[in-house]
Design a protein around this motif. Sequence first.
Motif, PDB file in Angstrom:
ATOM      1  N   PRO A 342       0.804  -1.238   0.000  1.00 15.73           N
ATOM      2  CA  PRO A 342       0.000   0.000   0.000  1.00 15.73           C
ATOM      3  C   PRO A 342       0.828   1.276   0.000  1.00 15.73           C
ATOM      4  N   LEU A 343       1.998   1.249   0.629  1.00 20.62           N
ATOM      5  CA  LEU A 343       2.836   2.449   0.649  1.00 20.62           C
ATOM      6  C   LEU A 343       3.315   2.796  -0.746  1.00 20.62           C
ATOM      7  N   PHE A 344       3.608   1.797  -1.575  1.00 20.12           N
ATOM      8  CA  PHE A 344       4.049   2.080  -2.940  1.00 20.12           C
ATOM      9  C   PHE A 344       2.990   2.845  -3.726  1.00 20.12           C
ATOM     10  N   SER A 345       1.725   2.543  -3.477  1.00 19.24           N
ATOM     11  CA  SER A 345       0.646   3.208  -4.223  1.00 19.24           C
ATOM     12  C   SER A 345       0.316   4.578  -3.658  1.00 19.24           C
ATOM     13  N   HIS A 346       0.413   4.749  -2.335  1.00 21.93           N
ATOM     14  CA  HIS A 346      -0.053   5.987  -1.701  1.00 21.93           C
ATOM     15  C   HIS A 346       1.071   6.936  -1.320  1.00 21.93           C
ATOM     16  N   ALA A 347       2.327   6.575  -1.515  1.00 28.53           N
ATOM     17  CA  ALA A 347       3.422   7.479  -1.167  1.00 28.53           C
ATOM     18  C   ALA A 347       3.394   8.717  -2.049  1.00 28.53           C
ATOM     19  N   ARG A 348       3.732   9.856  -1.462  1.00 30.62           N
ATOM     20  CA  ARG A 348       3.720  11.129  -2.195  1.00 30.62           C
ATOM     21  C   ARG A 348       5.062  11.323  -2.881  1.00 30.62           C
ATOM     22  N   ASN A 349       5.166  10.799  -4.088  1.00 30.24           N
ATOM     23  CA  ASN A 349       6.430  10.862  -4.838  1.00 30.24           C
ATOM     24  C   ASN A 349       6.361  12.021  -5.828  1.00 30.24           C
ATOM     25  N   GLY A 350       6.503  13.220  -5.331  1.00 31.17           N
ATOM     26  CA  GLY A 350       6.437  14.390  -6.189  1.00 31.17           C
ATOM     27  C   GLY A 350       7.790  14.721  -6.793  1.00 31.17           C
ATOM     28  N   LEU A 351       7.825  15.846  -7.514  1.00 33.37           N
ATOM     29  CA  LEU A 351       9.070  16.260  -8.151  1.00 33.37           C
ATOM     30  C   LEU A 351      10.103  16.685  -7.113  1.00 33.37           C
ATOM     31  N   ALA A 352       9.616  17.228  -5.989  1.00 23.66           N
ATOM     32  CA  ALA A 352      10.554  17.708  -4.970  1.00 23.66           C
ATOM     33  C   ALA A 352      11.186  16.558  -4.193  1.00 23.66           C
ATOM     34  N   PHE A 353      10.584  15.363  -4.225  1.00 19.25           N
ATOM     35  CA  PHE A 353      11.078  14.239  -3.442  1.00 19.25           C
ATOM     36  C   PHE A 353      11.197  12.996  -4.334  1.00 19.25           C
ATOM     37  N   PRO A 354      12.129  12.968  -5.275  1.00 18.67           N
ATOM     38  CA  PRO A 354      12.291  11.773  -6.108  1.00 18.67           C
ATOM     39  C   PRO A 354      12.775  10.600  -5.265  1.00 18.67           C
ATOM     40  N   VAL A 355      12.208   9.434  -5.498  1.00 20.93           N
ATOM     41  CA  VAL A 355      12.517   8.256  -4.692  1.00 20.93           C
ATOM     42  C   VAL A 355      13.255   7.218  -5.514  1.00 20.93           C
ATOM     43  N   LEU A 356      12.620   6.709  -6.567  1.00 20.04           N
ATOM     44  CA  LEU A 356      13.208   5.669  -7.401  1.00 20.04           C
ATOM     45  C   LEU A 356      13.236   6.129  -8.851  1.00 20.04           C
ATOM     46  N   THR A 357      14.246   5.706  -9.557  1.00 16.14           N
ATOM     47  CA  THR A 357      14.317   5.994 -10.987  1.00 16.14           C
ATOM     48  C   THR A 357      13.373   5.063 -11.752  1.00 16.14           C
ATOM     49  N   GLY A 358      13.199   5.351 -13.045  1.00 16.72           N
ATOM     50  CA  GLY A 358      12.339   4.503 -13.854  1.00 16.72           C
ATOM     51  C   GLY A 358      12.824   3.070 -13.927  1.00 16.72           C
ATOM     52  N   TYR A 359      14.129   2.881 -14.062  1.00 15.00           N
ATOM     53  CA  TYR A 359      14.690   1.531 -14.104  1.00 15.00           C
ATOM     54  C   TYR A 359      14.473   0.807 -12.780  1.00 15.00           C
ATOM     55  N   GLU A 360      14.675   1.515 -11.666  1.00 17.74           N
ATOM     56  CA  GLU A 360      14.480   0.888 -10.356  1.00 17.74           C
ATOM     57  C   GLU A 360      13.029   0.486 -10.146  1.00 17.74           C
ATOM     58  N   ARG A 361      12.094   1.281 -10.637  1.00 19.88           N
ATOM     59  CA  ARG A 361      10.687   0.918 -10.489  1.00 19.88           C
ATOM     60  C   ARG A 361      10.349  -0.343 -11.278  1.00 19.88           C
ATOM     61  N   VAL A 362      10.885  -0.467 -12.482  1.00 15.84           N
ATOM     62  CA  VAL A 362      10.644  -1.670 -13.276  1.00 15.84           C
ATOM     63  C   VAL A 362      11.216  -2.898 -12.567  1.00 15.84           C
ATOM     64  N   GLU A 363      12.405  -2.758 -12.005  1.00 19.53           N
ATOM     65  CA  GLU A 363      13.021  -3.875 -11.300  1.00 19.53           C
ATOM     66  C   GLU A 363      12.208  -4.273 -10.067  1.00 19.53           C
ATOM     67  N   VAL A 364      11.676  -3.303  -9.356  1.00 20.85           N
ATOM     68  CA  VAL A 364      10.868  -3.616  -8.179  1.00 20.85           C
ATOM     69  C   VAL A 364       9.580  -4.310  -8.595  1.00 20.85           C
TER      70      VAL A 364
END
Length: 417
Positions: A342-364
């Motif tokens: 649930p945290l992956f869907s509801h986390a506030r991943n805005g432009l000011a707080f980048p968390v994972l890159t596009g490649y990292e998201r695909v791997e996860v």
Amino acid sequence: MSSSRELQYLEYTYRNNRPTTGLLNSIFMTTVNTAARSLVSVASTASTPEIPSRRWSASDHLSFASGLLTTAAENALVPAKASSSSSTSSTALVKYSSGSSDLGMMICDGVDEPSVNSLGRALCHALALMNEIPVTSRKYQFAMGMAEKIMEDNAQSGHVDLLDVNRAALASSFARTTARLQDCLKRSRIADEPFGGLPLRVVSALPLGGYVASYVRGLSACINTVRSLADMTGNLLSQSRRRESTVVRAGGIQENEAELAVEKLAEELLWMTEKLRRYGAVAEGIKRWSYASGLASLSLTAAPRVQGLMVKISAVLIGELARDSTQVPGQVTFRLLANWLPLFSHARNGLAFPVLTGYERVEVERAIDKAISTLPALDQEILLTNWLQDFSISASEWPNLQPAYDRWCHSTRQLFM
């Protein structure tokens, strides 16, 4: 001659029959033996011509008895003082251990020679100091450097026992830091929500109240984000204006310190996660992270930077979970995914707080898909149903587990063909 033999016999009896237990018994026996020796010496010296003999008065008997009691008390207390001074170091160590969760690592084993437990206690001590020292202190990096040096030296030695020291100390510190982060988030949540969050919990208990509560949380998250951006802009514009009221300044300092403390603990958890993976103890981190259901619930309303750190921790652990070399029970895999998806869907991943890159998201996403495929069909149904609900009502497009959902539907249809 006979008097000297009697004195030697009494001394031999005193040495071989000395009481070992009880302060009262020690005082009594010491008094009796001292009185016996004194009477023998008085009897032997009374017959000599140099000292004239006289009859003792009542005051002489009283002074003699008081002297015996004083001497006996001092002799009885000397061993107690000696044993108390010899156990000072171990008592202090146990006192330190009683305030730490690493009790098994901290208690001294009673051996004066260096041992593996000594390095374990030193490493646990350094990791505990990291939790206590503020991140703004220059000694924080010093404590972290000491812990890293101990672990790196243990790893370079290649000894199995020293590697186990790293794993045990990191696993214990990971659990302690997780509990402290949960307590800090719980206190901040109670302070922020009116009536301790009671109205939102009441709404969640009503029919279809979960949807309403989710939308309310999302709305409050948007409001908090806009408010934080406004505060940042206002702080930048008002740097030249240093005149503020004392009450507002004190409240802002306390709130800022609380946010820094929560973010510091989350940073330490991410650091420990990387160390657990480096020293081959990531399975312990997966198990302990899977039990943190309370922290996973509180993370949905945490600050964006704290959410980003916990997303990174969960991504690292789920990525390691999908590796063939990581062996954990199926219940651990189910708990880990059920608590943190649930945290992956509801986390506030805005432009000011980048968390994972596009490649990292695909791997996860691939790691989640692989981990779900190893579970029984009923567990897959529960996880994918909860994911579909969270994914449908959230603004995020990640993680997209539609391939896993389609595979589960297809495997279920095969049962009727």
